[in-house]
Scaffold this motif. Sequence first.
Motif, PDB file in Angstrom:
ATOM      1  N   ASP A  32       0.845  -1.196   0.000  1.00 23.40           N
ATOM      2  CA  ASP A  32       0.000   0.000   0.000  1.00 23.40           C
ATOM      3  C   ASP A  32       0.881   1.248   0.000  1.00 23.40           C
ATOM      4  O   ASP A  32       1.798   1.375   0.818  1.00 23.40           O
ATOM      5  CB  ASP A  32      -0.902  -0.004   1.234  1.00 23.40           C
ATOM      6  N   ILE A  33       0.604   2.144  -0.901  1.00 28.86           N
ATOM      7  CA  ILE A  33       1.400   3.372  -1.046  1.00 28.86           C
ATOM      8  C   ILE A  33       1.394   4.202   0.242  1.00 28.86           C
ATOM      9  O   ILE A  33       2.334   4.952   0.506  1.00 28.86           O
ATOM     10  CB  ILE A  33       0.912   4.193  -2.263  1.00 28.86           C
ATOM     11  N   LYS A  34       0.380   4.033   1.071  1.00 29.91           N
ATOM     12  CA  LYS A  34       0.301   4.764   2.341  1.00 29.91           C
ATOM     13  C   LYS A  34       1.380   4.315   3.331  1.00 29.91           C
ATOM     14  O   LYS A  34       1.651   5.011   4.302  1.00 29.91           O
ATOM     15  CB  LYS A  34      -1.079   4.578   2.974  1.00 29.91           C
ATOM     16  N   LYS A  35       1.981   3.153   3.084  1.00 28.40           N
ATOM     17  CA  LYS A  35       2.992   2.615   4.002  1.00 28.40           C
ATOM     18  C   LYS A  35       4.423   2.863   3.532  1.00 28.40           C
ATOM     19  O   LYS A  35       5.366   2.350   4.122  1.00 28.40           O
ATOM     20  CB  LYS A  35       2.761   1.115   4.190  1.00 28.40           C
ATOM     21  N   ILE A  36       4.584   3.655   2.501  1.00 25.46           N
ATOM     22  CA  ILE A  36       5.922   3.864   1.944  1.00 25.46           C
ATOM     23  C   ILE A  36       6.875   4.522   2.944  1.00 25.46           C
ATOM     24  O   ILE A  36       8.039   4.151   3.031  1.00 25.46           O
ATOM     25  CB  ILE A  36       5.874   4.641   0.609  1.00 25.46           C
ATOM     26  N   ASN A  37       6.384   5.482   3.723  1.00 24.66           N
ATOM     27  CA  ASN A  37       7.246   6.163   4.705  1.00 24.66           C
ATOM     28  C   ASN A  37       7.813   5.164   5.711  1.00 24.66           C
ATOM     29  O   ASN A  37       9.003   5.204   6.031  1.00 24.66           O
ATOM     30  CB  ASN A  37       6.473   7.242   5.460  1.00 24.66           C
ATOM     31  N   ILE A  38       6.964   4.292   6.216  1.00 25.13           N
ATOM     32  CA  ILE A  38       7.390   3.282   7.192  1.00 25.13           C
ATOM     33  C   ILE A  38       8.409   2.346   6.557  1.00 25.13           C
ATOM     34  O   ILE A  38       9.447   2.049   7.147  1.00 25.13           O
ATOM     35  CB  ILE A  38       6.169   2.492   7.720  1.00 25.13           C
ATOM     36  N   PHE A  39       8.114   1.896   5.348  1.00 24.41           N
ATOM     37  CA  PHE A  39       9.010   0.982   4.641  1.00 24.41           C
ATOM     38  C   PHE A  39      10.391   1.613   4.451  1.00 24.41           C
ATOM     39  O   PHE A  39      11.413   1.009   4.773  1.00 24.41           O
ATOM     40  CB  PHE A  39       8.414   0.592   3.287  1.00 24.41           C
ATOM     41  N   LEU A  40      10.426   2.832   3.932  1.00 26.82           N
ATOM     42  CA  LEU A  40      11.703   3.496   3.657  1.00 26.82           C
ATOM     43  C   LEU A  40      12.488   3.771   4.936  1.00 26.82           C
ATOM     44  O   LEU A  40      13.711   3.655   4.950  1.00 26.82           O
ATOM     45  CB  LEU A  40      11.477   4.801   2.888  1.00 26.82           C
ATOM     46  N   SER A  41      11.796   4.117   6.007  1.00 30.07           N
ATOM     47  CA  SER A  41      12.496   4.424   7.264  1.00 30.07           C
ATOM     48  C   SER A  41      13.094   3.176   7.915  1.00 30.07           C
ATOM     49  O   SER A  41      13.985   3.287   8.751  1.00 30.07           O
ATOM     50  CB  SER A  41      11.570   5.151   8.235  1.00 30.07           C
ATOM     51  N   LYS A  42      12.635   1.994   7.527  1.00 29.81           N
ATOM     52  CA  LYS A  42      13.177   0.747   8.081  1.00 29.81           C
ATOM     53  C   LYS A  42      14.433   0.263   7.351  1.00 29.81           C
ATOM     54  O   LYS A  42      15.107  -0.651   7.815  1.00 29.81           O
ATOM     55  CB  LYS A  42      12.116  -0.352   8.045  1.00 29.81           C
ATOM     56  N   PHE A  83      11.489  12.024   0.371  1.00 28.24           N
ATOM     57  CA  PHE A  83      11.914  10.620   0.370  1.00 28.24           C
ATOM     58  C   PHE A  83      13.433  10.509   0.497  1.00 28.24           C
ATOM     59  O   PHE A  83      13.941   9.617   1.168  1.00 28.24           O
ATOM     60  CB  PHE A  83      11.430   9.897  -0.888  1.00 28.24           C
ATOM     61  N   GLU A  84      14.141  11.412  -0.147  1.00 27.81           N
ATOM     62  CA  GLU A  84      15.601  11.398  -0.051  1.00 27.81           C
ATOM     63  C   GLU A  84      16.044  11.551   1.404  1.00 27.81           C
ATOM     64  O   GLU A  84      16.935  10.841   1.870  1.00 27.81           O
ATOM     65  CB  GLU A  84      16.195  12.525  -0.902  1.00 27.81           C
ATOM     66  N   ASN A  85      15.418  12.454   2.139  1.00 30.61           N
ATOM     67  CA  ASN A  85      15.775  12.666   3.544  1.00 30.61           C
ATOM     68  C   ASN A  85      15.466  11.446   4.407  1.00 30.61           C
ATOM     69  O   ASN A  85      16.231  11.118   5.315  1.00 30.61           O
ATOM     70  CB  ASN A  85      15.083  13.907   4.100  1.00 30.61           C
ATOM     71  N   ILE A  86      14.359  10.779   4.142  1.00 30.38           N
ATOM     72  CA  ILE A  86      14.031   9.557   4.894  1.00 30.38           C
ATOM     73  C   ILE A  86      15.114   8.507   4.656  1.00 30.38           C
ATOM     74  O   ILE A  86      15.608   7.881   5.596  1.00 30.38           O
ATOM     75  CB  ILE A  86      12.645   8.999   4.488  1.00 30.38           C
ATOM     76  N   LEU A  87      15.495   8.327   3.403  1.00 29.34           N
ATOM     77  CA  LEU A  87      16.501   7.317   3.061  1.00 29.34           C
ATOM     78  C   LEU A  87      17.892   7.705   3.562  1.00 29.34           C
ATOM     79  O   LEU A  87      18.669   6.850   3.985  1.00 29.34           O
ATOM     80  CB  LEU A  87      16.527   7.101   1.543  1.00 29.34           C
ATOM     81  N   ARG A  88      18.206   8.978   3.525  1.00 30.08           N
ATOM     82  CA  ARG A  88      19.533   9.465   3.914  1.00 30.08           C
ATOM     83  C   ARG A  88      19.803   9.280   5.408  1.00 30.08           C
ATOM     84  O   ARG A  88      20.954   9.154   5.825  1.00 30.08           O
ATOM     85  CB  ARG A  88      19.669  10.938   3.532  1.00 30.08           C
ATOM     86  N   LYS A  89      18.748   9.241   6.215  1.00 30.50           N
ATOM     87  CA  LYS A  89      18.905   9.127   7.669  1.00 30.50           C
ATOM     88  C   LYS A  89      19.779   7.947   8.084  1.00 30.50           C
ATOM     89  O   LYS A  89      20.619   8.075   8.964  1.00 30.50           O
ATOM     90  CB  LYS A  89      17.530   8.974   8.325  1.00 30.50           C
ATOM     91  N   ASN A  90      19.562   6.790   7.482  1.00 32.25           N
ATOM     92  CA  ASN A  90      20.242   5.570   7.922  1.00 32.25           C
ATOM     93  C   ASN A  90      21.031   4.871   6.818  1.00 32.25           C
ATOM     94  O   ASN A  90      21.415   3.715   6.976  1.00 32.25           O
ATOM     95  CB  ASN A  90      19.212   4.578   8.479  1.00 32.25           C
ATOM     96  N   ASN A  91      21.245   5.564   5.702  1.00 37.26           N
ATOM     97  CA  ASN A  91      21.869   4.924   4.548  1.00 37.26           C
ATOM     98  C   ASN A  91      22.805   5.883   3.832  1.00 37.26           C
ATOM     99  O   ASN A  91      22.773   7.083   4.061  1.00 37.26           O
ATOM    100  CB  ASN A  91      20.781   4.467   3.561  1.00 37.26           C
ATOM    101  N   LYS A  92      23.592   5.314   2.940  1.00 37.69           N
ATOM    102  CA  LYS A  92      24.433   6.133   2.070  1.00 37.69           C
ATOM    103  C   LYS A  92      23.684   6.300   0.752  1.00 37.69           C
ATOM    104  O   LYS A  92      23.301   5.325   0.115  1.00 37.69           O
ATOM    105  CB  LYS A  92      25.781   5.464   1.823  1.00 37.69           C
ATOM    106  N   ILE A  93      23.486   7.540   0.355  1.00 33.15           N
ATOM    107  CA  ILE A  93      22.740   7.836  -0.871  1.00 33.15           C
ATOM    108  C   ILE A  93      23.714   8.084  -2.013  1.00 33.15           C
ATOM    109  O   ILE A  93      24.668   8.851  -1.880  1.00 33.15           O
ATOM    110  CB  ILE A  93      21.835   9.081  -0.681  1.00 33.15           C
ATOM    111  N   ILE A  94      23.451   7.427  -3.121  1.00 30.66           N
ATOM    112  CA  ILE A  94      24.202   7.645  -4.349  1.00 30.66           C
ATOM    113  C   ILE A  94      23.249   8.341  -5.312  1.00 30.66           C
ATOM    114  O   ILE A  94      22.191   7.805  -5.641  1.00 30.66           O
ATOM    115  CB  ILE A  94      24.680   6.303  -4.971  1.00 30.66           C
TER     116      ILE A  94
END
Length: 151
Positions: A105-115, A132-143
């Motif tokens: 469900d598209i409504k759960k994308i924030n939860i998915f990405l933050s995990k 979305f970039e900021n959510i992913l950048r929190k715990n990962n290396k962004i290319i």
Amino acid sequence: MRKKKKIRILKKENTLPKKTVEQKKKIKINNLIKTLKKKKIDLQFISASENIAWLLNIRGHDSEFTPIPNTYLSVGNDKKINLFCDLKKISTSFKKKLKQIKIIDIKKINIFLSKIKNKKILIDSSTCSIYFENILRKNNKIIEFFDPIYL
């Protein structure tokens, strides 16, 4: 006086018939995964709906003048693929055609990405939202690189 347009009910997404598709989705997905492995990237987050439509050979009716579905996609170099969309628009036959892809469900994308943690993630900064970039950048290396689908 202009006529008011009727509100359209959004129709279900569909996959294109195999005869009309130039390249099978399996080949395109495998090529993308090869690119991720070659660049030593764990996951690609795709936010450009037109790229997702091309990659999976799907079309939707979310917009009045374009067959592009409103979706997001994550593709892992481990072949785990997640499609985020409005589940109300997905039919059983659509799910069967994309059986190797997890539909969320598209409504759960924030939860998915933050995990997602400790991964090297490819995003196309020209299409990925800062949110979305900021959510992913929190715990990962962004290319940041052009989406390989464009290449």
